[in-house]
Design an enzyme around this catalytic site. Structure first.
Site, PDB file in Angstrom:
ATOM      1  N   SER A 153       0.848  -1.199   0.000  1.00 40.69           N
ATOM      2  CA  SER A 153       0.000   0.000   0.000  1.00 40.69           C
ATOM      3  C   SER A 153       0.875   1.237   0.000  1.00 40.69           C
ATOM      4  CB  SER A 153      -0.904   0.009   1.245  1.00 40.69           C
ATOM      5  OG  SER A 153      -0.105   0.199   2.414  1.00 40.69           O
ATOM      6  N   CYS A 154       0.255   2.395  -0.202  1.00 42.96           N
ATOM      7  CA  CYS A 154       1.029   3.640  -0.201  1.00 42.96           C
ATOM      8  C   CYS A 154       1.674   3.879   1.154  1.00 42.96           C
ATOM      9  CB  CYS A 154       0.141   4.819  -0.607  1.00 42.96           C
ATOM     10  SG  CYS A 154      -1.295   5.112   0.452  1.00 42.96           S
ATOM     11  N   THR A 155       0.945   3.582   2.243  1.00 43.18           N
ATOM     12  CA  THR A 155       1.500   3.813   3.580  1.00 43.18           C
ATOM     13  C   THR A 155       2.604   2.814   3.905  1.00 43.18           C
ATOM     14  OG1 THR A 155      -0.389   2.546   4.450  1.00 43.18           O
ATOM     15  CG2 THR A 155      -0.523   4.947   4.565  1.00 43.18           C
ATOM     16  N   HIS A 181      -4.070  11.441   6.385  1.00 46.43           N
ATOM     17  CA  HIS A 181      -4.283  11.092   4.975  1.00 46.43           C
ATOM     18  C   HIS A 181      -5.291  12.029   4.326  1.00 46.43           C
ATOM     19  CE1 HIS A 181      -4.952   8.630   1.414  1.00 46.43           C
ATOM     20  NE2 HIS A 181      -4.003   7.804   1.821  1.00 46.43           N
ATOM     21  N   THR A 213      -7.278   1.185  10.067  1.00 45.97           N
ATOM     22  CA  THR A 213      -6.151   0.934   9.189  1.00 45.97           C
ATOM     23  C   THR A 213      -5.534  -0.428   9.495  1.00 45.97           C
ATOM     24  OG1 THR A 213      -3.954   1.695   8.514  1.00 45.97           O
ATOM     25  CG2 THR A 213      -4.585   2.152  10.774  1.00 45.97           C
ATOM     26  N   ASN A 318       0.168  10.107  -1.852  1.00 46.43           N
ATOM     27  CA  ASN A 318      -0.475   8.799  -1.732  1.00 46.43           C
ATOM     28  C   ASN A 318      -0.980   8.263  -3.065  1.00 46.43           C
ATOM     29  OD1 ASN A 318      -2.116  11.156  -0.348  1.00 46.43           O
ATOM     30  ND2 ASN A 318      -3.608   9.995  -1.564  1.00 46.43           N
TER      31      ASN A 318
END
Length: 336
Positions: A153-155, A181, A213, A318
């Site tokens: 994922s982006c995170t 975010h 999350t 993101n």
């Protein structure tokens, strides 16, 4: 030139296509098919114009059921059921699964059966995938026999390179993160009922909204020795794009602000320069819009308390950053 299909043409799918055409050599890839629930007129319009990233840099038009981008013909289909896709004649090397609607092997296999050799998820998917890759951290796990892989994922792409570097240098005991975010398209502009998630029924432009999350699980999947040592929060804020990870860590050994900042400044100029940035300038989030990096460590915000409690601020686009990591993983995997 490798032949690519995009399944799901939302924010990441559109960013992937744009990133290909903004590069000099299109990463050695050519998009030949898009499957989206949008009709061809809407899809063409959304490709031409983008509020966040500006106008598409080349001519975009459509002819019949084809999207024409800079003269390249891309077949467009509009189906939820992969059994209805007819991609067998397109000789697709890789599907970029950008819909975010599923993450299991069985459904992924149905898309492969529609006519492709491999599939890359734009999300963590289920742990049963053959590999989960954070580019620049563990891309060596890829091989040419794998068929279904995740780009995380982006995170996860933002935080894992940072944690790995700190852990190798000083040792990470445990930590907490808060992802701040930008608003996303699953939020309404004004209140609109959402029985599955009441917080997502609230207007995205008026509130700071906590969201569940799974980032802690993503960290554990990539750095299994830290299992059970992280917890994570996630809040949505009323900005259009660019997010930041507020990271608090307990270190195993003494650190200083100067040492930590020197580490990331060196990495940003060296082995991680493709994915990691470093700055000490007085930035606001908008300054990182359209940044292709996974993470930019903001050294002006690095704090150390009692020698072993470390706080970091890590900026990331993101959308654009993650789309570029999707392409990095794709190119690396296809060339094995």
């Amino acid at each position: 030139m490798y032949r690519i299909a995009i399944n799901g043409y939302g924010r990441i799918g559109q960013a992937v296509l744009r990133a290909l055409y903004e590069s000099k050599d299109k990463w050695g890839m050519q998009v030949v098919a898009i499957n989206s629930l949008s009709d061809i007129e809407t899809l063409t319009y959304m490709t031409r114009y983008d509020t966040t990233h500006g106008r598409f840099p080349v001519c975009v038009e459509h002819r019949d059921s084809n999207l024409i981008v800079d003269g390249d013909v891309i077949r467009v289909s509009n189906t939820e059921d992969p059994a209805d896709l007819d991609w067998q004649d397109l000789e697709i090397d890789l599907i970029l699964e950008c819909s975010g609607t599923f993450g299991d092997l069985a459904q992924a296999q149905r898309y492969l059966d529609a006519g492709a050799k491999r599939l890359l998820f734009s999300q963590p998917a289920l742990p049963e995938v053959e590999a989960t890759v954070v580019y620049g951290v563990n891309d060596e796990v890829l091989n040419n026999t794998q068929r279904i892989v995740s780009a995380a994922s982006c995170t996860t792409n933002c935080i894992v390179p940072v944690l790995k570097a700190l852990d190798q240098k000083w040792g990470v005991e445990n930590g907490m993160t808060t992802t701040i975010h930008s608003a996303m398209n699953d939020q309404p502009i004004i209140d609109s009922s959402n029985a599955r998630n009441l917080r997502l029924s609230r207007g995205g432009l008026q509130s700071i909204i906590p969201i569940d999350t799974s980032l802690a699980r993503g960290i554990e999947r990539m750095l299994p020795h830290l299992q059970g040592k992280f917890d994570c929060l996630h809040i949505r804020v009323p900005t259009q794009n660019v997010s930041v990870l507020d990271v608090s860590l307990n270190m195993k050994n003494d650190v200083s602000v100067e040492e930590v900042n020197d580490l990331f400044a060196d990495l940003s100029r060296g082995t991680l320069s493709h994915i990691l940035g470093y700055t000490e300038e007085p930035h606001a989030s908008v300054d990182f819009n359209h940044s292709p990096l996974s993470c930019v460590v903001d050294g002006s915000q690095t704090k150390v308390n009692s020698k072993r409690m470390l706080k970091l601020f890590c900026w990331f686009d993101n959308e654009w950053g993650f789309a570029n990591r999707m392409l990095d993983v794709s190119r690396h995997w296809l060339n094995l």
